[in-house]
Design a protein around this motif. Sequence first.
Motif, PDB file in Angstrom:
ATOM      1  N   LEU A   7      10.842  -2.857  -1.654  1.00  0.00           N
ATOM      2  CA  LEU A   7       9.643  -2.706  -2.476  1.00  0.00           C
ATOM      3  C   LEU A   7       8.655  -3.847  -2.236  1.00  0.00           C
ATOM      4  O   LEU A   7       7.445  -3.621  -2.153  1.00  0.00           O
ATOM      5  CB  LEU A   7      10.012  -2.638  -3.959  1.00  0.00           C
ATOM      6  CG  LEU A   7      10.715  -1.363  -4.396  1.00  0.00           C
ATOM      7  CD1 LEU A   7      11.138  -1.459  -5.853  1.00  0.00           C
ATOM      8  CD2 LEU A   7       9.846  -0.157  -4.170  1.00  0.00           C
ATOM      9  N   LEU A   8       9.135  -5.041  -2.113  1.00  0.00           N
ATOM     10  CA  LEU A   8       8.263  -6.177  -1.830  1.00  0.00           C
ATOM     11  C   LEU A   8       7.606  -6.016  -0.456  1.00  0.00           C
ATOM     12  O   LEU A   8       6.399  -6.237  -0.307  1.00  0.00           O
ATOM     13  CB  LEU A   8       9.057  -7.487  -1.886  1.00  0.00           C
ATOM     14  CG  LEU A   8       8.260  -8.749  -1.562  1.00  0.00           C
ATOM     15  CD1 LEU A   8       7.168  -8.964  -2.591  1.00  0.00           C
ATOM     16  CD2 LEU A   8       9.179  -9.947  -1.488  1.00  0.00           C
ATOM     17  N   LEU A  10       7.006  -3.223   1.219  1.00  0.00           N
ATOM     18  CA  LEU A  10       6.016  -2.145   1.160  1.00  0.00           C
ATOM     19  C   LEU A  10       4.770  -2.578   0.403  1.00  0.00           C
ATOM     20  O   LEU A  10       3.649  -2.204   0.774  1.00  0.00           O
ATOM     21  CB  LEU A  10       6.636  -0.905   0.515  1.00  0.00           C
ATOM     22  CG  LEU A  10       7.664  -0.164   1.368  1.00  0.00           C
ATOM     23  CD1 LEU A  10       8.304   0.954   0.564  1.00  0.00           C
ATOM     24  CD2 LEU A  10       7.038   0.375   2.629  1.00  0.00           C
ATOM     25  N   SER A  11       4.948  -3.360  -0.642  1.00  0.00           N
ATOM     26  CA  SER A  11       3.789  -3.849  -1.400  1.00  0.00           C
ATOM     27  C   SER A  11       2.924  -4.773  -0.547  1.00  0.00           C
ATOM     28  O   SER A  11       1.694  -4.663  -0.547  1.00  0.00           O
ATOM     29  CB  SER A  11       4.252  -4.593  -2.651  1.00  0.00           C
ATOM     30  OG  SER A  11       4.970  -3.736  -3.500  1.00  0.00           O
ATOM     31  N   VAL A  12       3.551  -5.668   0.172  1.00  0.00           N
ATOM     32  CA  VAL A  12       2.803  -6.587   1.044  1.00  0.00           C
ATOM     33  C   VAL A  12       2.090  -5.800   2.137  1.00  0.00           C
ATOM     34  O   VAL A  12       0.920  -6.053   2.442  1.00  0.00           O
ATOM     35  CB  VAL A  12       3.748  -7.659   1.637  1.00  0.00           C
ATOM     36  CG1 VAL A  12       3.064  -8.444   2.737  1.00  0.00           C
ATOM     37  CG2 VAL A  12       4.232  -8.588   0.531  1.00  0.00           C
ATOM     38  N   SER A  14       1.085  -2.666   2.043  1.00  0.00           N
ATOM     39  CA  SER A  14      -0.014  -1.933   1.415  1.00  0.00           C
ATOM     40  C   SER A  14      -1.207  -2.845   1.164  1.00  0.00           C
ATOM     41  O   SER A  14      -2.355  -2.465   1.411  1.00  0.00           O
ATOM     42  CB  SER A  14       0.427  -1.329   0.081  1.00  0.00           C
ATOM     43  OG  SER A  14       1.456  -0.434   0.264  1.00  0.00           O
ATOM     44  N   TYR A  15      -0.934  -4.040   0.688  1.00  0.00           N
ATOM     45  CA  TYR A  15      -2.008  -4.999   0.428  1.00  0.00           C
ATOM     46  C   TYR A  15      -2.752  -5.354   1.720  1.00  0.00           C
ATOM     47  O   TYR A  15      -3.977  -5.369   1.763  1.00  0.00           O
ATOM     48  CB  TYR A  15      -1.436  -6.258  -0.229  1.00  0.00           C
ATOM     49  CG  TYR A  15      -2.441  -7.366  -0.359  1.00  0.00           C
ATOM     50  CD1 TYR A  15      -3.413  -7.317  -1.345  1.00  0.00           C
ATOM     51  CD2 TYR A  15      -2.431  -8.450   0.523  1.00  0.00           C
ATOM     52  CE1 TYR A  15      -4.352  -8.325  -1.459  1.00  0.00           C
ATOM     53  CE2 TYR A  15      -3.371  -9.459   0.410  1.00  0.00           C
ATOM     54  CZ  TYR A  15      -4.322  -9.392  -0.582  1.00  0.00           C
ATOM     55  OH  TYR A  15      -5.258 -10.392  -0.685  1.00  0.00           O
ATOM     56  N   ARG A  19      -6.616  -4.442   2.524  1.00  0.00           N
ATOM     57  CA  ARG A  19      -7.545  -5.547   2.785  1.00  0.00           C
ATOM     58  C   ARG A  19      -8.332  -5.319   4.067  1.00  0.00           C
ATOM     59  O   ARG A  19      -9.498  -5.627   4.161  1.00  0.00           O
ATOM     60  CB  ARG A  19      -6.756  -6.802   2.986  1.00  0.00           C
ATOM     61  CG  ARG A  19      -6.641  -7.973   2.142  1.00  0.00           C
ATOM     62  CD  ARG A  19      -7.656  -8.333   1.244  1.00  0.00           C
ATOM     63  NE  ARG A  19      -8.234  -9.579   1.713  1.00  0.00           N
ATOM     64  CZ  ARG A  19      -9.020 -10.306   1.028  1.00  0.00           C
ATOM     65  NH1 ARG A  19      -9.351  -9.946  -0.162  1.00  0.00           N
ATOM     66  NH2 ARG A  19      -9.510 -11.392   1.503  1.00  0.00           N
TER      67      ARG A  19
END
Length: 50
Positions: A7-8, A10-12, A14-15, A19
């Motif tokens: 999850l971490l 995938l979140s990074v 996505s960010y 950006r």
Amino acid sequence: MLLPILLLGLSVMSYLVARKYLPPRPDVLRKYGLSGVVVGPPAPSSPPQH
């Protein structure tokens, strides 16, 4: 146990993608313009000379 790491990651990802590919907010564009350099208010234009 791997789920929080996944999850971490995938979140990074996505960010970083957001950006790079999404346009900046309007207030950021007003402050920096398209060049990325801080700009002041537009100068008043002079009347046309005939």
